[in-house]
Design a protein around this motif. Structure first.
Motif, PDB file in Angstrom:
ATOM      1  N   TYR A  65       0.892  -1.117   0.013  1.00 37.04           N
ATOM      2  CA  TYR A  65      -0.101  -0.069  -0.075  1.00 37.04           C
ATOM      3  C   TYR A  65       0.784   1.238   0.051  1.00 37.04           C
ATOM      4  CZ  TYR A  65      -4.386   2.582   1.376  1.00 37.04           C
ATOM      5  OH  TYR A  65      -5.518   3.360   1.105  1.00 37.04           O
ATOM      6  N   HIS A  66       1.813   1.287   1.204  1.00 38.13           N
ATOM      7  CA  HIS A  66       2.428   2.714   1.040  1.00 38.13           C
ATOM      8  C   HIS A  66       4.128   2.251   1.072  1.00 38.13           C
ATOM      9  CE1 HIS A  66      -1.477   3.748   2.699  1.00 38.13           C
ATOM     10  NE2 HIS A  66      -1.281   4.838   2.137  1.00 38.13           N
ATOM     11  N   TYR A  78      11.522   1.683   7.363  1.00 35.80           N
ATOM     12  CA  TYR A  78      11.529   2.940   6.592  1.00 35.80           C
ATOM     13  C   TYR A  78      10.332   3.179   5.916  1.00 35.80           C
ATOM     14  CZ  TYR A  78      12.676   4.953   1.850  1.00 35.80           C
ATOM     15  OH  TYR A  78      12.584   5.951   0.574  1.00 35.80           O
ATOM     16  N   PRO A  80       8.448   5.325   2.957  1.00 31.01           N
ATOM     17  CA  PRO A  80       8.925   6.134   1.806  1.00 31.01           C
ATOM     18  C   PRO A  80       8.265   7.467   1.841  1.00 31.01           C
ATOM     19  CG  PRO A  80       8.231   3.831   1.196  1.00 31.01           C
ATOM     20  CD  PRO A  80       8.042   4.070   2.558  1.00 31.01           C
ATOM     21  N   ALA A  81       7.306   7.590   2.560  1.00 32.56           N
ATOM     22  CA  ALA A  81       6.566   9.183   2.317  1.00 32.56           C
ATOM     23  C   ALA A  81       7.480  10.090   3.194  1.00 32.56           C
ATOM     24  CB  ALA A  81       5.145   9.078   3.218  1.00 32.56           C
ATOM     25  N   HIS A  82       8.266   9.608   3.951  1.00 32.09           N
ATOM     26  CA  HIS A  82       9.184  10.692   4.625  1.00 32.09           C
ATOM     27  C   HIS A  82      10.470   9.647   4.830  1.00 32.09           C
ATOM     28  CE1 HIS A  82       5.515  12.722   5.793  1.00 32.09           C
ATOM     29  NE2 HIS A  82       5.244  11.729   6.294  1.00 32.09           N
ATOM     30  N   PRO A  83      11.296  10.069   3.591  1.00 32.92           N
ATOM     31  CA  PRO A  83      12.727   9.222   3.548  1.00 32.92           C
ATOM     32  C   PRO A  83      13.648   9.542   4.609  1.00 32.92           C
ATOM     33  CG  PRO A  83      11.809  10.029   1.518  1.00 32.92           C
ATOM     34  CD  PRO A  83      11.017  10.700   2.509  1.00 32.92           C
TER      35      PRO A  83
ATOM     36  N   ALA B 111       0.024   9.075  -0.566  1.00 35.31           N
ATOM     37  CA  ALA B 111       1.234   8.346  -0.246  1.00 35.31           C
ATOM     38  C   ALA B 111       1.527   7.063  -0.979  1.00 35.31           C
ATOM     39  CB  ALA B 111       1.769   8.069   1.196  1.00 35.31           C
ATOM     40  N   GLU B 124       8.296   5.396  -7.827  1.00 36.75           N
ATOM     41  CA  GLU B 124       9.699   5.766  -7.183  1.00 36.75           C
ATOM     42  C   GLU B 124      10.890   6.009  -8.086  1.00 36.75           C
ATOM     43  OE1 GLU B 124      10.229   2.312  -3.889  1.00 36.75           O
ATOM     44  OE2 GLU B 124       9.192   1.108  -5.523  1.00 36.75           O
ATOM     45  N   THR B 127       8.790   9.344  -3.731  1.00 35.66           N
ATOM     46  CA  THR B 127       7.701   8.808  -2.824  1.00 35.66           C
ATOM     47  C   THR B 127       7.301   9.993  -1.818  1.00 35.66           C
ATOM     48  OG1 THR B 127       9.550   7.799  -1.636  1.00 35.66           O
ATOM     49  CG2 THR B 127       8.489   6.478  -3.245  1.00 35.66           C
ATOM     50  N   GLU B 128       8.358  11.001  -1.685  1.00 32.78           N
ATOM     51  CA  GLU B 128       8.156  12.008  -0.250  1.00 32.78           C
ATOM     52  C   GLU B 128       6.933  12.638  -0.343  1.00 32.78           C
ATOM     53  OE1 GLU B 128      11.425  14.309   0.541  1.00 32.78           O
ATOM     54  OE2 GLU B 128      10.684  14.815   2.411  1.00 32.78           O
ATOM     55  N   VAL B 129       6.108  12.816   0.854  1.00 29.62           N
ATOM     56  CA  VAL B 129       4.867  13.531   0.794  1.00 29.62           C
ATOM     57  C   VAL B 129       5.452  14.835   1.797  1.00 29.62           C
ATOM     58  CG1 VAL B 129       2.615  13.721   1.925  1.00 29.62           C
ATOM     59  CG2 VAL B 129       3.477  11.595   0.959  1.00 29.62           C
ATOM     60  N   ALA B 258       2.415  12.181   6.622  1.00 27.84           N
ATOM     61  CA  ALA B 258       1.550  11.971   5.485  1.00 27.84           C
ATOM     62  C   ALA B 258      -0.001  11.713   5.684  1.00 27.84           C
ATOM     63  CB  ALA B 258       1.996  11.224   4.566  1.00 27.84           C
TER      64      ALA B 258
END
Lengths: 226, 291
Positions: A65-66, A78, A80-83, B111, B124, B127-129, B258
């Protein structure tokens, strides 16, 4: 039953994910790139997505999903929305005890170590789903004669309760088979068949045909037991 | 306090498109667990019946809407539906075996784009929100999320290259949501995409996407196909979330930054007692007690 067989080791390759049901619990099984096996609750704690739809990234399992990554300890590593974020260590997934023995993947949801005492040096033949309960297959097995022209016959040998296993002899091939059952909800079960003896290609086929007959017979039995 | 079904009865719900040649004159469907019939008369007007009792019915935003209430709340306003240089595209329905609230929440989420709508709405390594704003518009009691920015490889049927898309989200009622996104062909206006959700019951819904676009290039069929593809990808997610109903209390699921819109949505549902399709810690305990 503490230990449940959920499939053959060879059917879960490195980097692959599968779903299994153990005592009605939804479980995700996956093998990392390097080959480490894990069995977890099949649910991402973020938004509840089944992790069995996820994908392996190296030594981590990523949710579909995310894309949240979980390491082999079940900890989120990890997002990905906030690396740049270090995920809180509290985000984790419930792990279950799993191990491989005799070419089979076993899961023990009560997390007791040990496992079934049998199944060494067995050769995996076939994993097949039956649309009936285990009891019905066992009943059919007590007096089963394959109707094919080959006249292969399964002769009931003995039951190993600890591993939910029925050991049978196939005649006239003279091969000993271990039939390991995995109960599923909704009147279904899996049968994992392994041979204790080496077989030639033709004998594999004969055994496989015999198992097909066993399935047909079990699924079409009158619903005395369901 | 009203029970959750009584509360849900006060709203309007979509049950079909205004123009649908394939629908029979007496179309049977379901709403909030009630079996209902949508009757299309010769003159093009509609009636809705539940056990021979007539329900309110109205036409709006490309769809037929009904409500079980004798005195339903007014339907939310979509001013863009009056902008007649837009193309209005009702996309048909997608049946989803999930709570109607899960469907709305997924619509508010960006996201997931790189993972679920790969190479269309996201990819990819983008991916950053980035931080964005969410507020409750007190006047209309709506959720508004602004400055939601995301890199998209193909933001719309009319987009050829990747762009940073800027979104505004709006939730005017528990089972309806709209987004306003950068229009690939014109800088000064925004495309509108909405989902109107028909709750068949608490665990099943029909999603009716509707668009109001500035796109004079793509054919109607292409635009519908594009939107259908997106929703079919979403369906694969929605039908695999556990539990089926939307967990409404904190700690039942773990959000991150996010998820600001989703967190606001859950709080707002709870505040408004709009719990049809929701799971509260209370209901979870009751379910466990029954086992």
């Amino acid at each position: 039953m503490d230990c449940v067989a959920v499939g053959f080791s060879k059917n879960l390759q490195n980097g692959r994910v599968m779903r299994a049901l153990v005592n009605e619990k939804d479980i995700v099984l996956w093998r990392s790139r390097s080959g480490q096996l894990s069995a977890w609750e099949n649910r991402c704690p973020h938004r509840g997505m089944r992790l069995s739809h996820g994908f392996v990234r190296g030594e981590a399992l990523a949710c579909m999903y995310h894309g949240w990554h979980y390491d082999s300890e079940g900890k989120c590593r990890y997002i990905p929305a906030h690396p740049d974020l270090d995920p809180p260590t509290t985000i984790g997934i419930e792990k279950y005890f799993s191990f491989e023995k005799g070419g089979i993947i076993w899961v023990d949801i009560r997390n007791k170590t040990g496992g079934p005492p049998i199944v060494e040096n067995l050769i995996p033949i076939r994993s097949m789903e039956f649309h009936c309960k285990v009891e019905r297959v066992e009943r059919v097995l007590t007096n089963f004669e394959s109707p094919s022209s080959h006249k292969s016959t399964i002769r009931f040998y003995h039951v190993d309760q600890r591993a939910n296993t029925v050991i049978v002899k196939i005649k006239p091939l003279g091969k000993t088979l271990h039939l390991i059952f995995q109960e599923l909800p909704n009147f279904r079960c899996f049968l994992h068949a392994l041979s204790a003896d080496k077989c030639e290609v033709g004998q594999y086929k004969a055994i496989s045909r015999c198992l097909d007959h066993l399935r047909r017979e079990s699924e079409t039995q009158l619903d005395i037991l369901k | 306090m009203k029970c959750k079904l009584e509360r849900a009865k006060d709203d309007w719900y979509p049950i079909g498109m205004l123009t649908d040649n394939k629908r029979s004159k007496h179309h049977a469907t379901r709403l909030l667990g009630f079996d209902i019939v949508l009757e299309t008369k010769r003159d093009g007007t509609f009636s809705v019946f539940c056990d021979n009792e007539p329900w309110h019915v109205m036409a709006a935003y490309g769809h037929v809407w009904t409500s079980p209430s004798k005195t339903p709340k007014p339907l939310f306003d979509v001013p863009e539906a009056e902008e007649y240089d837009r193309r209005f595209v009702p996309c048909g329905e997608v049946h989803v075996n999930c709570s109607p609230l899960r469907a709305v929440e997924n619509f508010l989420d960006i996201a997931h784009f790189p993972f679920v709508h790969t190479d269309i709405l996201g990819a990819e390594p983008h991916t950053e929100v980035m931080p964005y704003n969410v507020k409750i518009d007190e006047k209309n009691d709506e959720i508004i999320a602004t400055k939601v920015k995301f890199f998209q490889p193909q933001a719309a049927k009319s987009a050829s290259d990747g762009i940073i898309t800027d979104y505004i989200y709006r939730v005017p009622s528990p089972m309806n949501a709209l987004l306003y996104k950068t229009c690939p062909s014109r800088d000064e206006v925004r495309d509108v995409i909405a989902i109107f959700v028909q709750p068949l019951d608490e665990d099943n819904c029909a999603v009716w996407p509707w668009m109001a676009l500035y796109d004079d290039q793509s054919s109607m069929a292409d635009m519908i196909e594009f939107q259908q593809l997106i929703f079919l990808q979403d369906r694969n997610i929605l039908e695999n979330q556990i539990p089926k109903r939307l967990p409404i209390d904190p700690k039942m699921e773990i959000p991150t930054r996010a998820d600001l819109t989703s967190v606001a949505y859950r709080r707002w549902l709870k505040k408004n007692a709009a719990l049809y399709g929701a799971l509260t810690q209370m209901t979870e305990k009751n379910l466990e007690a029954k086992k």
